[in-house]
Motif scaffolding. Structure first.
Motif, PDB file in Angstrom:
ATOM      1  N   ARG A 132      43.713  82.274  10.616  1.00  0.00           N
ATOM      2  CA  ARG A 132      43.211  82.089   9.254  1.00  0.00           C
ATOM      3  C   ARG A 132      42.852  83.403   8.565  1.00  0.00           C
ATOM      4  N   ALA A 133      42.607  84.473   9.328  1.00  0.00           N
ATOM      5  CA  ALA A 133      42.324  85.773   8.714  1.00  0.00           C
ATOM      6  C   ALA A 133      43.592  86.554   8.403  1.00  0.00           C
ATOM      7  N   VAL A 134      44.739  86.000   8.755  1.00  0.00           N
ATOM      8  CA  VAL A 134      46.020  86.697   8.571  1.00  0.00           C
ATOM      9  C   VAL A 134      46.548  86.418   7.163  1.00  0.00           C
ATOM     10  N   PRO A 135      46.870  87.444   6.375  1.00  0.00           N
ATOM     11  CA  PRO A 135      47.444  87.212   5.040  1.00  0.00           C
ATOM     12  C   PRO A 135      48.760  86.449   5.134  1.00  0.00           C
ATOM     13  N   LEU A 136      49.101  85.742   4.058  1.00  0.00           N
ATOM     14  CA  LEU A 136      50.365  85.008   3.967  1.00  0.00           C
ATOM     15  C   LEU A 136      51.157  85.544   2.782  1.00  0.00           C
ATOM     16  N   PRO A 137      52.178  86.362   3.002  1.00  0.00           N
ATOM     17  CA  PRO A 137      52.645  86.893   4.285  1.00  0.00           C
ATOM     18  C   PRO A 137      51.786  88.063   4.728  1.00  0.00           C
ATOM     19  N   SER A 138      52.067  88.515   5.955  1.00  0.00           N
ATOM     20  CA  SER A 138      51.276  89.584   6.551  1.00  0.00           C
ATOM     21  C   SER A 138      52.166  90.776   6.884  1.00  0.00           C
ATOM     22  N   PRO A 139      51.649  91.983   6.746  1.00  0.00           N
ATOM     23  CA  PRO A 139      52.389  93.127   7.293  1.00  0.00           C
ATOM     24  C   PRO A 139      52.637  92.915   8.785  1.00  0.00           C
ATOM     25  N   ALA A 140      53.794  93.296   9.247  1.00  0.00           N
ATOM     26  CA  ALA A 140      54.166  93.047  10.646  1.00  0.00           C
ATOM     27  C   ALA A 140      53.254  93.781  11.621  1.00  0.00           C
ATOM     28  N   ASN A 141      52.626  94.864  11.175  1.00  0.00           N
ATOM     29  CA  ASN A 141      51.753  95.627  12.067  1.00  0.00           C
ATOM     30  C   ASN A 141      50.273  95.309  11.875  1.00  0.00           C
ATOM     31  N   SER A 142      49.975  94.157  11.279  1.00  0.00           N
ATOM     32  CA  SER A 142      48.590  93.731  11.081  1.00  0.00           C
ATOM     33  C   SER A 142      47.930  93.413  12.419  1.00  0.00           C
ATOM     34  N   SER A 143      46.733  93.930  12.640  1.00  0.00           N
ATOM     35  CA  SER A 143      46.010  93.624  13.882  1.00  0.00           C
ATOM     36  C   SER A 143      45.588  92.161  13.915  1.00  0.00           C
ATOM     37  N   GLU A 144      45.291  91.572  12.749  1.00  0.00           N
ATOM     38  CA  GLU A 144      44.951  90.144  12.696  1.00  0.00           C
ATOM     39  C   GLU A 144      46.138  89.281  13.103  1.00  0.00           C
ATOM     40  N   LEU A 145      47.323  89.661  12.639  1.00  0.00           N
ATOM     41  CA  LEU A 145      48.532  88.928  13.032  1.00  0.00           C
ATOM     42  C   LEU A 145      48.782  89.078  14.523  1.00  0.00           C
ATOM     43  N   LEU A 146      48.592  90.257  15.053  1.00  0.00           N
ATOM     44  CA  LEU A 146      48.807  90.497  16.485  1.00  0.00           C
ATOM     45  C   LEU A 146      47.921  89.572  17.314  1.00  0.00           C
ATOM     46  N   ARG A 147      46.634  89.514  16.989  1.00  0.00           N
ATOM     47  CA  ARG A 147      45.715  88.660  17.753  1.00  0.00           C
ATOM     48  C   ARG A 147      46.034  87.178  17.544  1.00  0.00           C
ATOM     49  N   GLY A 148      46.292  86.792  16.302  1.00  0.00           N
ATOM     50  CA  GLY A 148      46.579  85.388  16.023  1.00  0.00           C
ATOM     51  C   GLY A 148      47.859  84.904  16.684  1.00  0.00           C
ATOM     52  N   ALA A 149      48.898  85.754  16.657  1.00  0.00           N
ATOM     53  CA  ALA A 149      50.178  85.371  17.274  1.00  0.00           C
ATOM     54  C   ALA A 149      50.061  85.308  18.786  1.00  0.00           C
ATOM     55  N   ARG A 150      49.280  86.210  19.374  1.00  0.00           N
ATOM     56  CA  ARG A 150      49.068  86.148  20.818  1.00  0.00           C
ATOM     57  C   ARG A 150      48.359  84.852  21.197  1.00  0.00           C
ATOM     58  N   PHE A 151      47.374  84.461  20.407  1.00  0.00           N
ATOM     59  CA  PHE A 151      46.700  83.188  20.694  1.00  0.00           C
ATOM     60  C   PHE A 151      47.689  82.031  20.553  1.00  0.00           C
ATOM     61  N   ALA A 152      48.477  82.027  19.476  1.00  0.00           N
ATOM     62  CA  ALA A 152      49.417  80.931  19.237  1.00  0.00           C
ATOM     63  C   ALA A 152      50.413  80.787  20.376  1.00  0.00           C
ATOM     64  N   ALA A 153      50.938  81.909  20.871  1.00  0.00           N
ATOM     65  CA  ALA A 153      51.922  81.857  21.955  1.00  0.00           C
ATOM     66  C   ALA A 153      51.290  81.344  23.242  1.00  0.00           C
ATOM     67  N   CYS A 154      50.053  81.724  23.495  1.00  0.00           N
ATOM     68  CA  CYS A 154      49.340  81.232  24.676  1.00  0.00           C
ATOM     69  C   CYS A 154      49.022  79.747  24.535  1.00  0.00           C
ATOM     70  N   ASP A 155      48.504  79.367  23.372  1.00  0.00           N
ATOM     71  CA  ASP A 155      48.048  77.993  23.128  1.00  0.00           C
ATOM     72  C   ASP A 155      49.183  76.981  23.239  1.00  0.00           C
ATOM     73  N   ILE A 156      50.352  77.314  22.671  1.00  0.00           N
ATOM     74  CA  ILE A 156      51.453  76.356  22.696  1.00  0.00           C
ATOM     75  C   ILE A 156      52.001  76.169  24.110  1.00  0.00           C
ATOM     76  N   GLY A 157      51.720  77.122  24.980  1.00  0.00           N
ATOM     77  CA  GLY A 157      52.094  76.941  26.380  1.00  0.00           C
ATOM     78  C   GLY A 157      51.397  75.750  27.022  1.00  0.00           C
ATOM     79  N   PHE A 158      50.265  75.357  26.454  1.00  0.00           N
ATOM     80  CA  PHE A 158      49.547  74.174  26.934  1.00  0.00           C
ATOM     81  C   PHE A 158      49.877  72.946  26.088  1.00  0.00           C
ATOM     82  N   THR A 159      49.838  73.078  24.750  1.00  0.00           N
ATOM     83  CA  THR A 159      49.984  71.905  23.887  1.00  0.00           C
ATOM     84  C   THR A 159      51.401  71.350  23.874  1.00  0.00           C
ATOM     85  N   ALA A 160      52.408  72.186  24.152  1.00  0.00           N
ATOM     86  CA  ALA A 160      53.783  71.682  24.201  1.00  0.00           C
ATOM     87  C   ALA A 160      54.040  70.884  25.469  1.00  0.00           C
TER      88      ALA A 160
END
Length: 300
Positions: A140-168
């Motif tokens: 939610r802190a990540v701009p839409l769209p976001s610069p590819a080198n955003s630290s917020e995007l980095l953290r959010g995408a890492r969480f998303a990739a980890c989380d979907i490993g369980f929810t899928a």
């Protein structure tokens, strides 16, 4: 509204117009979710079917990037899991210059739109909505769209990739999975849980409505798809890509069928090929792809 067609969903068409609840249930079934015995009050959200076709666009950036990447997925989708872990992760970890590459990442798909005006209790009653809340909060802190080198995007995408490993894999992930993914992404788990359990999560869901509707307009309006393409939706400069195994992208997706790319390649390879000057992340692309593979194997 060009879809669903009369042939594919006759019950979606009523004598006076569209049956919105049937359209909603049709979309849930298309994306692999069984119809619910307790329908959402869709009519209160979409009193006019034209709202499906709202022409909204994500916020413009001051300088147009060379590459725009948009990813829409839903959290129960195994194909989406492979793509986030094998296809998207190398791009995120490459930390490409934000003035050249912009990324939109949203754990949303069309059947979530009715929830934008529902309360938290209704959302929690549906697995596809409930399991989208944590990644929505992580992003939610990540701009839409976001610069590819955003630290917020980095953290959010890492969480998303980890989380979907369980929810899928299960609609009832074990306790502690949110903390494990928050720790892996360097996100404060208490704030994440507070967000997911309250109104902040629904605010994040509403924030994603405009870019998702814009993507739907692109798919069904400009490109002319009569049926919704399967998830994830991966747009590269407006082209809808097919990355079948998550790792390699092989085609662009069109209403008339897949159109082969010049060569199958990782998404990072394809993005880097569009940049005139190769930044450090592009020079490391082979190792970043390998790193993503090894991480996925460890988490399997």
């Amino acid at each position: 509204l060009p879809w669903p067609s009369q042939a594919s969903c006759p019950q979606c068409h009523g004598p006076t117009g569209w049956n919105i609840e049937e359209v909603y249930q049709y979309l849930r079934q298309f994306y692999g979710l069984a119809a619910s015995s307790q329908p959402v009050a869709v009519a209160s959200v979409m009193s006019k079917v034209e709202q499906f076709q709202e022409k909204v666009r994500a916020p413009a950036v001051a300088t147009a990037p060379l590459v725009t990447l948009e990813v829409y997925y839903f959290t129960l989708c195994s194909h989406c899991m492979y793509f986030l872990k094998l296809g998207l992760a190398p791009i995120i970890e490459a930390q490409l210059p934000g003035n050249l590459v912009q990324i939109t990442l949203l754990p949303m798909y069309p059947p979530l739109l009715p929830f934008v005006q529902e309360n938290h209790t209704v959302c929690m009653g549906r697995s596809d909505c409930r399991l989208a809340l944590a990644p929505l909060c992580a992003l939610r802190a990540v701009p839409l769209p976001s610069p590819a080198n955003s630290s917020e995007l980095l953290r959010g995408a890492r969480f998303a990739a980890c989380d979907i490993g369980f929810t899928a894999r299960t609609q009832n992930p074990a306790p502690g999975t949110t903390k494990a993914c928050a720790d892996a992404a360097s996100l404060p788990v208490d704030q994440l849980r507070t967000c997911a359990r309250g109104t902040q999560a629904l605010d994040a869901l509403r924030r994603g409505r405009a870019p998702l509707l814009a993507a739907m307009e692109l798919v069904h309006g400009k490109k002319g798809f009569q049926e919704p393409p399967s998830m994830p939706w991966v747009f590269l400069n407006g082209d809808l890509l097919e990355c079948e195994d998550g790792k390699l992208c092989t085609h662009t997706r069109t209403p008339s069928g897949p159109q082969p790319l010049p060569a199958a390649a990782s998404l990072l390879d394809i993005v880097c090929a569009k940049l005139h000057v190769q930044p450090k992340g592009c020079l490391m692309r082979a190792s970043l792809v390998k790193q993503a593979e090894q991480q996925a194997i460890q988490e399997a």
